[in-house]
Write a protein that holds these residues in place. Structure first.
Motif, PDB file in Angstrom:
ATOM      1  N   ALA A   1       1.198  23.438  -6.902  1.00  0.00           N
ATOM      2  CA  ALA A   1       0.447  22.925  -5.770  1.00  0.00           C
ATOM      3  C   ALA A   1      -0.314  21.654  -6.145  1.00  0.00           C
ATOM      4  N   LEU A   2      -0.753  21.567  -7.398  1.00  0.00           N
ATOM      5  CA  LEU A   2      -1.521  20.393  -7.812  1.00  0.00           C
ATOM      6  C   LEU A   2      -0.679  19.130  -7.777  1.00  0.00           C
ATOM      7  N   ASP A   3       0.611  19.234  -8.080  1.00  0.00           N
ATOM      8  CA  ASP A   3       1.470  18.050  -8.029  1.00  0.00           C
ATOM      9  C   ASP A   3       1.614  17.517  -6.611  1.00  0.00           C
ATOM     10  N   ALA A   4       1.585  18.387  -5.618  1.00  0.00           N
ATOM     11  CA  ALA A   4       1.651  17.940  -4.224  1.00  0.00           C
ATOM     12  C   ALA A   4       0.371  17.218  -3.824  1.00  0.00           C
ATOM     13  N   ILE A   5      -0.725  17.585  -4.465  1.00  0.00           N
ATOM     14  CA  ILE A   5      -2.018  16.986  -4.153  1.00  0.00           C
ATOM     15  C   ILE A   5      -2.248  15.731  -4.989  1.00  0.00           C
ATOM     16  N   ASP A   6      -1.976  15.824  -6.291  1.00  0.00           N
ATOM     17  CA  ASP A   6      -2.331  14.732  -7.197  1.00  0.00           C
ATOM     18  C   ASP A   6      -1.220  14.496  -8.209  1.00  0.00           C
ATOM     19  N   ASN A   7      -0.293  13.622  -7.852  1.00  0.00           N
ATOM     20  CA  ASN A   7       0.788  13.226  -8.738  1.00  0.00           C
ATOM     21  C   ASN A   7       1.042  11.752  -8.452  1.00  0.00           C
ATOM     22  N   LYS A   8       1.086  10.929  -9.468  1.00  0.00           N
ATOM     23  CA  LYS A   8       1.221   9.484  -9.243  1.00  0.00           C
ATOM     24  C   LYS A   8       2.430   9.168  -8.371  1.00  0.00           C
ATOM     25  N   GLY A   9       2.187   8.427  -7.310  1.00  0.00           N
ATOM     26  CA  GLY A   9       3.253   7.922  -6.449  1.00  0.00           C
ATOM     27  C   GLY A   9       3.713   8.834  -5.331  1.00  0.00           C
ATOM     28  N   THR A  10       3.776  10.126  -5.597  1.00  0.00           N
ATOM     29  CA  THR A  10       4.359  11.028  -4.592  1.00  0.00           C
ATOM     30  C   THR A  10       3.475  12.236  -4.309  1.00  0.00           C
ATOM     31  N   SER A  11       2.227  11.999  -4.068  1.00  0.00           N
ATOM     32  CA  SER A  11       1.319  13.092  -3.730  1.00  0.00           C
ATOM     33  C   SER A  11       0.420  12.660  -2.585  1.00  0.00           C
ATOM     34  N   VAL A  12      -0.248  13.613  -2.001  1.00  0.00           N
ATOM     35  CA  VAL A  12      -1.133  13.332  -0.863  1.00  0.00           C
ATOM     36  C   VAL A  12      -2.195  12.307  -1.249  1.00  0.00           C
ATOM     37  N   LEU A  13      -2.860  12.496  -2.385  1.00  0.00           N
ATOM     38  CA  LEU A  13      -3.925  11.575  -2.787  1.00  0.00           C
ATOM     39  C   LEU A  13      -3.392  10.194  -3.143  1.00  0.00           C
ATOM     40  N   SER A  14      -2.248  10.152  -3.799  1.00  0.00           N
ATOM     41  CA  SER A  14      -1.644   8.872  -4.156  1.00  0.00           C
ATOM     42  C   SER A  14      -1.279   8.069  -2.910  1.00  0.00           C
ATOM     43  N   ILE A  15      -0.669   8.727  -1.955  1.00  0.00           N
ATOM     44  CA  ILE A  15      -0.283   8.059  -0.708  1.00  0.00           C
ATOM     45  C   ILE A  15      -1.517   7.640   0.077  1.00  0.00           C
ATOM     46  N   LEU A  16      -2.535   8.488   0.102  1.00  0.00           N
ATOM     47  CA  LEU A  16      -3.783   8.157   0.788  1.00  0.00           C
ATOM     48  C   LEU A  16      -4.405   6.900   0.180  1.00  0.00           C
ATOM     49  N   ASN A  17      -4.446   6.805  -1.141  1.00  0.00           N
ATOM     50  CA  ASN A  17      -5.008   5.609  -1.781  1.00  0.00           C
ATOM     51  C   ASN A  17      -4.166   4.375  -1.521  1.00  0.00           C
ATOM     52  N   ASP A  18      -2.846   4.530  -1.551  1.00  0.00           N
ATOM     53  CA  ASP A  18      -1.966   3.396  -1.257  1.00  0.00           C
ATOM     54  C   ASP A  18      -2.229   2.846   0.142  1.00  0.00           C
ATOM     55  N   MET A  19      -2.450   3.721   1.072  1.00  0.00           N
ATOM     56  CA  MET A  19      -2.581   3.335   2.478  1.00  0.00           C
ATOM     57  C   MET A  19      -4.004   2.928   2.875  1.00  0.00           C
ATOM     58  N   SER A  20      -5.003   3.378   2.151  1.00  0.00           N
ATOM     59  CA  SER A  20      -6.396   3.212   2.583  1.00  0.00           C
ATOM     60  C   SER A  20      -6.819   1.772   2.840  1.00  0.00           C
ATOM     61  N   PHE A  21      -6.349   0.831   2.034  1.00  0.00           N
ATOM     62  CA  PHE A  21      -6.798  -0.546   2.192  1.00  0.00           C
ATOM     63  C   PHE A  21      -5.689  -1.485   2.627  1.00  0.00           C
ATOM     64  N   ALA A  22      -4.560  -0.913   3.017  1.00  0.00           N
ATOM     65  CA  ALA A  22      -3.484  -1.747   3.554  1.00  0.00           C
ATOM     66  C   ALA A  22      -3.908  -2.248   4.933  1.00  0.00           C
ATOM     67  N   PRO A  23      -3.640  -3.497   5.237  1.00  0.00           N
ATOM     68  CA  PRO A  23      -4.047  -4.047   6.538  1.00  0.00           C
ATOM     69  C   PRO A  23      -3.439  -3.252   7.698  1.00  0.00           C
ATOM     70  N   GLY A  24      -4.263  -2.946   8.678  1.00  0.00           N
ATOM     71  CA  GLY A  24      -3.801  -2.283   9.899  1.00  0.00           C
ATOM     72  C   GLY A  24      -3.510  -0.797   9.755  1.00  0.00           C
ATOM     73  N   THR A  25      -3.880  -0.217   8.626  1.00  0.00           N
ATOM     74  CA  THR A  25      -3.611   1.205   8.432  1.00  0.00           C
ATOM     75  C   THR A  25      -4.572   2.050   9.247  1.00  0.00           C
ATOM     76  N   ASN A  26      -4.027   3.100   9.818  1.00  0.00           N
ATOM     77  CA  ASN A  26      -4.829   4.092  10.524  1.00  0.00           C
ATOM     78  C   ASN A  26      -4.287   5.471  10.160  1.00  0.00           C
ATOM     79  N   ASP A  27      -4.883   6.507  10.712  1.00  0.00           N
ATOM     80  CA  ASP A  27      -4.457   7.866  10.370  1.00  0.00           C
ATOM     81  C   ASP A  27      -3.008   8.129  10.754  1.00  0.00           C
ATOM     82  N   GLU A  28      -2.572   7.591  11.889  1.00  0.00           N
ATOM     83  CA  GLU A  28      -1.178   7.786  12.313  1.00  0.00           C
ATOM     84  C   GLU A  28      -0.203   7.179  11.308  1.00  0.00           C
ATOM     85  N   LYS A  29      -0.478   5.966  10.867  1.00  0.00           N
ATOM     86  CA  LYS A  29       0.398   5.312   9.891  1.00  0.00           C
ATOM     87  C   LYS A  29       0.366   6.052   8.556  1.00  0.00           C
TER      88      LYS A  29
END
Length: 151
Positions: A1-29
């Motif tokens: 379960a931890l890999d789904a949450i915190d794994n470089k590149g392919t986890s919920v937290l990794s994707i959240l960080n990638d998207m957080s400061f991308a221009p025009g990002t919102n919850d839907e994107k």
């Protein structure tokens, strides 16, 4: 379960960080990107059509499945102090309150370049300590401690 949450590149937290400061990002994107990048064959990350319609997902933890709603995740992950609040603190006649404003400003601008160009601003934001990065760091430390212990 931890890999789904915190794994470089392919986890919920990794994707959240990638998207957080991308221009025009919102919850839907964010959630759309999450559904696309997570392994559809995973038994730990589940997002069936019903979940996707509600912008939710499930993580199968050791103790059982937990549903997560992605509402306001991008905003919450940034955890930024509004600039207006810092200005209000700066205008205080109390020296301690003014010092708090300085601390908040430095934390929000680790390079000390508040008036820098947009590109360096985006770069700086990518390096900010988001909530997800803080959690990921804590999780890494916990995993290390657990790995170092002997039964």
């Amino acid at each position: 379960a931890l890999d789904a949450i915190d794994n470089k590149g392919t986890s919920v937290l990794s994707i959240l960080n990638d998207m957080s400061f991308a221009p025009g990002t919102n919850d839907e994107k964010f959630v759309s990107n999450l559904y696309q990048r997570m392994d559809p064959k995973s038994t730990r990350f589940i997002a069936n059509p019903l979940h996707q319609g509600k912008r939710m997902f499930v993580i199968n933890h050791y103790a059982g499945p937990v549903e997560y709603s992605t509402e306001k995740w991008i905003e919450k992950n940034k955890d930024e102090v509004p600039r207006a609040m810092v200005k209000l603190l700066e205008s205080s006649s109390n020296s301690f309150v003014k010092m708090l404003a300085l601390i908040l400003e430095v934390e929000g601008d680790p390079n000390g370049s508040l008036n820098s160009s947009l590109s360096s601003s985006i770069s700086r934001k990518r390096n900010q300590k988001t909530v997800a990065k803080q959690f990921s760091s804590q999780l890494t430390k916990l995993r290390t401690k657990i790995g170092d212990t002997t039964p």
